[in-house]
Design an enzyme around this catalytic site. Structure first.
Site, PDB file in Angstrom:
ATOM      1  CG  ASP A 174      39.570  25.616  40.674  1.00 47.06           C
ATOM      2  OD1 ASP A 174      39.874  26.924  40.501  1.00 47.06           O
ATOM      3  OD2 ASP A 174      40.448  25.594  40.878  1.00 47.06           O
ATOM      4  CG  ASP A 232      39.883  30.846  39.336  1.00 47.05           C
ATOM      5  OD1 ASP A 232      39.949  29.979  38.477  1.00 47.05           O
ATOM      6  OD2 ASP A 232      39.711  31.225  40.323  1.00 47.05           O
TER       7      ASP A 232
END
Length: 644
Positions: free
Chosen positions: A109, A305
């Site tokens: 992440d 992201d």
């Protein structure tokens, strides 16, 4: 902060080295927007499990090393990625913590700076892929003692962390420090780092299969910041996500020399804690969307992201993009999405071959501030419809009232993304992530071996050549006449044969189910070792009393396996379809072709002859019997027939 969404649809990875990982805390806790009702939420952590893997499996030669620039003197950590965006909603990597090391599967992440795993003291943690971290079993674990710089658990006198996400999932616990290992394909030696030891988790964090989160964002406790601070790696990392239906991929912590045609854009660390890029225009089928460039510059700007599954555009940009796609796909049929809770935009009629999607869907270009552009193929903005074969849905959604543009993992499928933090830029290079090491310039390594080269394990163990799709021309037969007597497929698994052996029957059934045949038609021919995994050869035969498969049936089987759509239970890890070999029926002589017909004719003739002979004998006996007895004289009562 993790920017992941609930993956409500569920739909096997393969490249590269082993993965391991760890990090610490320190995120702002700020949450990006949620989209409008009726579209997919942007920020919910995934619900579905990751596919466990034997992380000791090596998929590339240990002699191969990525070429580093002359200025880079640091080693790098090369790691493998697992899972798939559509099936799981995220990618994971493997990391080991402690002495002796304890393994964990962590979601990659870039939107989060904190790394955490469930702790043995956790009072409310879900059932995840691996056992909880046992601090008491690690000889090198140390708690992070309270200082004025951290929130403090006064009872334990230990620093704490807490994270809340948009869909109200939470993670909280204490901070610890231990040795983090990155796998046996990493040049980077194990390092001490700070990470979160969970004592409580709720929501999707509780239900997800992955153990925890690995934060790659900017922040003092980010694993990247910690390793750079120690001067053990340069300030850069790279991610490469596998393509549609394949998943997996590669990750490198540290800098590598970028390919010559890599496209770069500026990333401003002062604007937000997230990795942003300067997106100015979007083109669909070569035509620029009629949008003010400022539409991509609102709030956080355009955020890249890895923890987000899909892409989210400001409302005006989304509507323009959707209309342009629909105008260019007028030949396809618009259908309902796989989940009635979402108003997905889906199309049927494109076919199941991902490599052919560009014939039905347009190319999309993202143009950056320097005029450079990144071309997106259909797999970078579509996801597969799970209820209609050959149908696809738009993986780009409206972000509602929030002006942020959020680009998730779908946008960078089969794209090497280099996060060059040192030079505040991000690079993109379109490639096949399953062949990343071969496609990058590699030093001190032999050229990739052909499947037919002497000395390769694949050729020694198996005869089939690796082919992306079957071609009737290889049989020197016209398409309409092609008949296939048997199909041999080669599949690698990331578990050893001894681990696979108890599940052979189950695995046979899974393959049969995927190919829509009976289990009696699937046969395991042999298995050989492949590192810590295994290489297996399977024979697929026609149904009983059938001599061959039709061409269409055989091609469909190969397509299903090559698209890696077979779902495996956790006990079987993941698989890779390596090759196939289809054999047409043998050419037979007149006698071989018609011997059964002749045999049946001869047998029928014999039966008819025997039957006729039997009838004759019965008739003859009856005639003899009639001549041997006097007829009954009806005038004589109760007179018995007597022999003469």
């Amino acid at each position: 902060m993790a920017l992941q969404r609930t993956q409500l649809i569920s739909v096997v990875s393969l490249i590269l080295s082993l993965a391991q990982w760890v990090v610490a805390t320190g995120d702002s806790g700020e949450v990006l927007l949620l989209p409008n009702e009726g579209s997919r939420p942007a920020m919910i952590l995934p619900l579905h499990h990751s596919v466990p893997d034997d992380s000791s499996v090596s998929d590339f030669s240990p002699r191969r090393q990525l070429q580093r620039s002359q200025s880079q003197r640091h080693p790098d950590a090369r790691m493998r990625l697992y899972d798939d965006l559509l099936r799981n909603g995220y990618y994971t990597t493997r990391l080991w913590i402690g002495t002796p090391p304890q393994r964990f599967a962590l979601i990659v992440d870039t939107g989060s700076t904190v790394t955490y795993v469930p702790c043995s003291t956790c009072q409310h943690c879900g059932k995840h892929q691996d056992p909880k971290f046992q601090p008491e079993d690690s000889e090198t674990y140390q708690p992070v003692k309270c200082t004025w710089q951290c929130n403090c658990d006064t009872d334990r006198k230990q620093c704490t962390y807490e994270r809340r996400y948009a869909e109200m999932s939470t993670s909280s616990g204490v901070l610890g420090e231990d040795v983090i290992s990155f796998g046996n394909q990493s040049e980077l030696s194990p390092q001490r780092a700070t990470f979160g030891c969970e004592n409580d988790e709720t929501g999707d964090l509780y239900t997800q299969h992955a153990d925890g989160i690995m934060g790659l964002g900017r922040g003092d406790l980010s694993i990247m910041d910690q390793l750079v601070e120690k001067k053990v790696i340069s300030d850069a990392f790279s991610l490469c996500y596998g393509g549609m239906g394949v998943g997996g991929g590669a990750m490198v912590l540290g800098g590598i020399s970028p390919p010559a045609d890599m496209v770069f854009t500026h990333s401003d660390p002062g604007r937000s804690p997230y990795y942003n890029i300067n997106l100015k225009e979007v083109h669909v089928a070569g035509k620029r969307l009629n949008l003010n460039p400022k539409v991509f510059d609102g709030k956080h700007g355009t955020v890249l992201d890895s923890g987000t599954t899909y892409a989210y555009l400001p409302e005006s940009a989304f509507l323009a993009f959707k209309d342009a796609i629909m105008k260019d796909t007028h030949s396809l049929k618009r259908i309902s999405g796989p989940d009635p809770r979402y108003n997905d935009i889906c199309f049927s009629g494109a076919g199941s071959d991902v490599s052919q999607l560009s014939k039905s869907f347009p190319v999309v270009d993202m143009v950056f501030e320097n005029g450079h552009k990144l071309s997106l193929s259909p797999e970078n903005y579509l996801f597969r419809h799970l209820k209609v074969r050959g149908a696809y849905c738009l993986g780009v959604f409206s972000n509602g009232n929030d002006p942020t543009t959020l680009l998730g993992g779908i946008v960078v499928r089969n794209t090497l993304v280099m996060y060059d933090r040192e030079h505040t830029k991000i690079g993109f290079w379109k490639t096949n992530c399953s062949e990343l090491w071969e496609r990058l310039h590699v030093s001190d390594a032999p050229p990739p071996l052909s499947p037919k080269s002497e000395g390769t394990n694949l050729t020694k163990a198996f005869e089939p050549s690796v082919a992306p799709s079957p071609s009737p021309s290889q049989y020197n037969l016209p398409l309409g006449e092609l008949q296939i007597a048997q199909i041999i497929v080669v599949i690698s698994f990331n578990i050893s044969y001894m681990e696979m052996k108890p599940y052979i029957t189950q695995l046979t059934g899974l393959i049969a189910n995927e190919l829509d045949v009976n289990t009696s038609q699937v046969h395991l021919l042999n298995v050989s070792s492949l590192g810590n995994g295994s290489l297996s050869k399977w024979l697929i035969t026609p149904r009983p009393y059938a001599d061959f498969f039709s061409n269409a049936t055989a091609m469909s089987m190969i397509a299903r396996l090559s698209e890696h759509r077979m779902q495996l239970p956790d006990s079987l890890g993941s698989y890779k379809f390596l090759g196939w070999n289809a054999k047409p029926p043998l050419k037979r002589t007149w006698w071989q072709q018609y011997y059964l017909t002749v045999a049946l004719a001869v047998l029928l003739t014999l039966l008819l002859g025997i039957s006729a002979l039997g009838v004759f004998l019965i008739w003859r006996n009856r005639q003899q019997a009639e001549q041997s007895y006097e007829p009954v004289n009806v005038a004589v009562q109760e007179q018995e027939l007597q022999p003469l």
